[in-house]
Design a protein around this motif. Structure first.
Motif, PDB file in Angstrom:
ATOM      1  N   ASP A   1     -15.176  -7.646   0.243  1.00 56.92           N
ATOM      2  CA  ASP A   1     -15.046  -6.804  -0.944  1.00 56.92           C
ATOM      3  C   ASP A   1     -14.521  -5.406  -0.648  1.00 56.92           C
ATOM      4  O   ASP A   1     -14.321  -4.606  -1.562  1.00 56.92           O
ATOM      5  N   LYS A   2     -14.264  -5.103   0.626  1.00 53.61           N
ATOM      6  CA  LYS A   2     -13.655  -3.832   0.993  1.00 53.61           C
ATOM      7  C   LYS A   2     -12.587  -4.068   2.053  1.00 53.61           C
ATOM      8  O   LYS A   2     -12.747  -4.913   2.935  1.00 53.61           O
ATOM      9  N   LEU A   3     -11.509  -3.291   1.949  1.00 53.45           N
ATOM     10  CA  LEU A   3     -10.399  -3.349   2.896  1.00 53.45           C
ATOM     11  C   LEU A   3     -10.134  -1.948   3.420  1.00 53.45           C
ATOM     12  O   LEU A   3     -10.130  -0.967   2.660  1.00 53.45           O
ATOM     13  N   PHE A   4      -9.899  -1.855   4.725  1.00 53.80           N
ATOM     14  CA  PHE A   4      -9.586  -0.578   5.355  1.00 53.80           C
ATOM     15  C   PHE A   4      -8.231  -0.689   6.046  1.00 53.80           C
ATOM     16  O   PHE A   4      -7.984  -1.622   6.811  1.00 53.80           O
ATOM     17  N   LEU A   5      -7.338   0.259   5.740  1.00 56.01           N
ATOM     18  CA  LEU A   5      -6.008   0.309   6.338  1.00 56.01           C
ATOM     19  C   LEU A   5      -5.841   1.619   7.098  1.00 56.01           C
ATOM     20  O   LEU A   5      -6.168   2.695   6.582  1.00 56.01           O
ATOM     21  N   LEU A   6      -5.300   1.527   8.305  1.00 55.19           N
ATOM     22  CA  LEU A   6      -4.982   2.717   9.088  1.00 55.19           C
ATOM     23  C   LEU A   6      -3.514   3.040   8.905  1.00 55.19           C
ATOM     24  O   LEU A   6      -2.647   2.237   9.263  1.00 55.19           O
ATOM     25  N   GLY A   7      -3.210   4.207   8.317  1.00 52.76           N
ATOM     26  CA  GLY A   7      -1.842   4.656   8.142  1.00 52.76           C
ATOM     27  C   GLY A   7      -1.385   5.440   9.361  1.00 52.76           C
ATOM     28  O   GLY A   7      -1.954   6.491   9.675  1.00 52.76           O
ATOM     29  N   GLN A   8      -0.369   4.926  10.048  1.00 56.02           N
ATOM     30  CA  GLN A   8       0.062   5.553  11.294  1.00 56.02           C
ATOM     31  C   GLN A   8       0.656   6.939  11.062  1.00 56.02           C
ATOM     32  O   GLN A   8       0.272   7.904  11.722  1.00 56.02           O
ATOM     33  N   ASN A   9       1.598   7.049  10.138  1.00 57.27           N
ATOM     34  CA  ASN A   9       2.246   8.343   9.904  1.00 57.27           C
ATOM     35  C   ASN A   9       1.283   9.360   9.307  1.00 57.27           C
ATOM     36  O   ASN A   9       1.350  10.552   9.616  1.00 57.27           O
TER      37      ASN A   9
ATOM     38  N   PRO B   1       0.796  -1.229   0.000  1.00 60.39           N
ATOM     39  CA  PRO B   1       0.000   0.000   0.000  1.00 60.39           C
ATOM     40  C   PRO B   1       0.829   1.279   0.000  1.00 60.39           C
ATOM     41  O   PRO B   1       0.340   2.344   0.380  1.00 60.39           O
ATOM     42  N   ALA B   2       2.108   1.189  -0.411  1.00 63.21           N
ATOM     43  CA  ALA B   2       3.032   2.318  -0.296  1.00 63.21           C
ATOM     44  C   ALA B   2       2.544   3.573  -1.012  1.00 63.21           C
ATOM     45  O   ALA B   2       2.925   4.689  -0.643  1.00 63.21           O
ATOM     46  N   ALA B   3       1.696   3.416  -2.034  1.00 68.73           N
ATOM     47  CA  ALA B   3       1.191   4.585  -2.744  1.00 68.73           C
ATOM     48  C   ALA B   3       0.286   5.432  -1.845  1.00 68.73           C
ATOM     49  O   ALA B   3       0.117   6.635  -2.090  1.00 68.73           O
ATOM     50  N   GLN B   4      -0.269   4.805  -0.794  1.00 66.67           N
ATOM     51  CA  GLN B   4      -1.138   5.541   0.129  1.00 66.67           C
ATOM     52  C   GLN B   4      -0.494   5.711   1.504  1.00 66.67           C
ATOM     53  O   GLN B   4      -0.576   6.768   2.112  1.00 66.67           O
ATOM     54  N   THR B   5       0.168   4.665   2.000  1.00 63.03           N
ATOM     55  CA  THR B   5       0.768   4.730   3.330  1.00 63.03           C
ATOM     56  C   THR B   5       2.018   3.860   3.391  1.00 63.03           C
ATOM     57  O   THR B   5       2.049   2.763   2.835  1.00 63.03           O
ATOM     58  N   THR B   6       3.018   4.361   4.072  1.00 60.12           N
ATOM     59  CA  THR B   6       4.247   3.602   4.308  1.00 60.12           C
ATOM     60  C   THR B   6       4.291   3.071   5.735  1.00 60.12           C
ATOM     61  O   THR B   6       5.305   2.527   6.170  1.00 60.12           O
ATOM     62  N   SER B   7       3.159   3.207   6.439  1.00 57.16           N
ATOM     63  CA  SER B   7       3.128   2.760   7.842  1.00 57.16           C
ATOM     64  C   SER B   7       1.765   2.178   8.195  1.00 57.16           C
ATOM     65  O   SER B   7       1.100   2.671   9.109  1.00 57.16           O
ATOM     66  N   PRO B   8       1.308   1.135   7.482  1.00 59.31           N
ATOM     67  CA  PRO B   8       0.014   0.542   7.821  1.00 59.31           C
ATOM     68  C   PRO B   8       0.052  -0.084   9.207  1.00 59.31           C
ATOM     69  O   PRO B   8       0.868  -0.955   9.481  1.00 59.31           O
ATOM     70  N   LEU B   9      -0.817   0.382  10.072  1.00 60.15           N
ATOM     71  CA  LEU B   9      -0.787  -0.046  11.470  1.00 60.15           C
ATOM     72  C   LEU B   9      -1.808  -1.147  11.757  1.00 60.15           C
ATOM     73  O   LEU B   9      -1.548  -2.050  12.552  1.00 60.15           O
ATOM     74  N   SER B  10      -2.969  -1.087  11.107  1.00 59.10           N
ATOM     75  CA  SER B  10      -4.000  -2.095  11.327  1.00 59.10           C
ATOM     76  C   SER B  10      -4.846  -2.224  10.068  1.00 59.10           C
ATOM     77  O   SER B  10      -4.812  -1.362   9.186  1.00 59.10           O
ATOM     78  N   LEU B  11      -5.605  -3.320  10.005  1.00 61.40           N
ATOM     79  CA  LEU B  11      -6.442  -3.568   8.844  1.00 61.40           C
ATOM     80  C   LEU B  11      -7.762  -4.171   9.274  1.00 61.40           C
ATOM     81  O   LEU B  11      -7.870  -4.792  10.322  1.00 61.40           O
ATOM     82  N   GLN B  12      -8.766  -3.958   8.437  1.00 60.02           N
ATOM     83  CA  GLN B  12     -10.091  -4.520   8.679  1.00 60.02           C
ATOM     84  C   GLN B  12     -10.769  -4.765   7.345  1.00 60.02           C
ATOM     85  O   GLN B  12     -10.866  -3.852   6.519  1.00 60.02           O
ATOM     86  N   PHE B  13     -11.212  -5.998   7.126  1.00 61.07           N
ATOM     87  CA  PHE B  13     -11.989  -6.314   5.939  1.00 61.07           C
ATOM     88  C   PHE B  13     -13.475  -6.257   6.266  1.00 61.07           C
ATOM     89  O   PHE B  13     -13.912  -6.621   7.367  1.00 61.07           O
ATOM     90  N   LYS B  14     -14.271  -5.804   5.301  1.00 65.06           N
ATOM     91  CA  LYS B  14     -15.713  -5.971   5.388  1.00 65.06           C
ATOM     92  C   LYS B  14     -16.002  -7.460   5.398  1.00 65.06           C
ATOM     93  O   LYS B  14     -15.266  -8.253   4.802  1.00 65.06           O
ATOM     94  N   SER B  15     -17.082  -7.873   6.078  1.00 63.82           N
ATOM     95  CA  SER B  15     -17.350  -9.301   6.251  1.00 63.82           C
ATOM     96  C   SER B  15     -17.463 -10.038   4.924  1.00 63.82           C
ATOM     97  O   SER B  15     -17.070 -11.209   4.817  1.00 63.82           O
ATOM     98  N   GLU B  16     -17.963  -9.371   3.874  1.00 66.50           N
ATOM     99  CA  GLU B  16     -18.057 -10.007   2.563  1.00 66.50           C
ATOM    100  C   GLU B  16     -16.716 -10.075   1.847  1.00 66.50           C
ATOM    101  O   GLU B  16     -16.601 -10.738   0.812  1.00 66.50           O
TER     102      GLU B  16
END
Length: 290
Positions: A209-217, A192-207
């Protein structure tokens, strides 16, 4: 609702999404919870009905159990008195994900990088962490250095882990649902370096089809759309909105052989980036590690 841990303020915060699973509609609603048992809440898991919350405190390296008198309202959380103290021996715990029925959870422990592990604990009484026992330890350092965060698919057969060192996402398969003894590495990654170089946590939608990444920096949540990968034939007409990493559309292998491609979208499906993974496989075979 969406919940975030805040290490700097030692608290958990609540957001409401007016459109489900769309973070552009998130608004802060000033519902917070500050656990007294640990000053640095790092990770958490909710019981599906919202009446119980498990918090991983990084200062004490301990899991704490809280009951919510009003489901999903963290201002009503009270400590049950139950914790993992004395029941495990973590070294650098970072994330925890519970099985929806509360009978098991998986812990990501970086242990300085190359010695990082994933550990699975089973609970004889669902959602009661005092009934936990160690079931399996998987040395993730044999694949890459450290496991920073982990999520498991709703059916328990797919596991995604963020690397502590490279910040890439790595995919694993569990041949038996929620059984770490059956884990195998897929040899599939996402950077995910194009958006964040420090992904701290992740969460997928139950289906899935969506992924959420928290960028720490960046102090930002990034939302991605995922796609199911299917086998395709040489008669497929590729969409003109696919940009190939190789610079041009690949040539398909002859009939009787398989080609595998990876596709990524950063704008929810308006355009795609394509990449050739394997070509010329004998029909019925799969690439090594998949």
């Amino acid at each position: 609702k969406m919940y975030l841990t805040d290490n700097s303020n030692d608290s958990i915060h609540t957001f409401e999404l007016s459109t489900p699973w769309d973070i552009t509609t998130a608004s802060y609603i000033f519902e917070t919870f500050s656990p007294n048992e640990d000053s640095n809440p790092l990770s958490m898991s909710f019981k599906p009905d919202g009446t119980r919350l498990i918090v991983l405190g990084s200062t004490t390296e301990t899991l704490y159990e809280y009951n919510l008198s009003t489901p999903w309202d963290i201002t009503t959380a009270t400590y049950s008195g139950n914790s993992s103290s004395g029941l495990w021996n973590p070294a650098d715990s970072r994330d925890v994900i519970f099985k929806p029925d509360g009978t098991s959870f998986i812990l990501a422990d970086t242990r300085g990088g190359i010695n990082g592990v994933l550990q699975q604990f089973n609970l004889s009484t669902p959602w009661d962490i005092t009934s936990m026992t160690l079931y399996e330890t998987y040395v993730i350092g044999s694949v890459f250095e450290g496991g920073w965060a982990v999520d498991v698919s709703s059916d328990g057969t797919k596991m995604i882990v963020i690397s502590y060192i490279t910040d890439e996402l790595h995919s694993f398969t569990l041949s038996t649902s929620w059984d770490l003894k059956t884990v195998s590495y897929d040899n599939v990654t996402f950077d995910p370096a194009a958006q964040t170089t420090s992904p701290l946590s992740l969460q997928f939608k139950s289906e899935g089809d969506k992924l959420f990444l928290l960028g720490q920096n960046e102090r930002t949540i990034f939302q991605y759309t995922t796609a199911t990968v299917n086998e395709i034939g040489s008669s497929l007409l590729l969409d003109e909105n696919i940009e190939w990493k190789e610079g041009s559309q690949p040539t398909f292998s002859p009939t009787g052989q398989k080609d595998w491609f990876r596709f990524q979208t950063l704008d929810q499906g308006t355009s795609w980036i394509g990449e050739t993974v394997y070509q010329g496989l004998t029909q019925g075979k799969r690439p090594v590690g998949t």
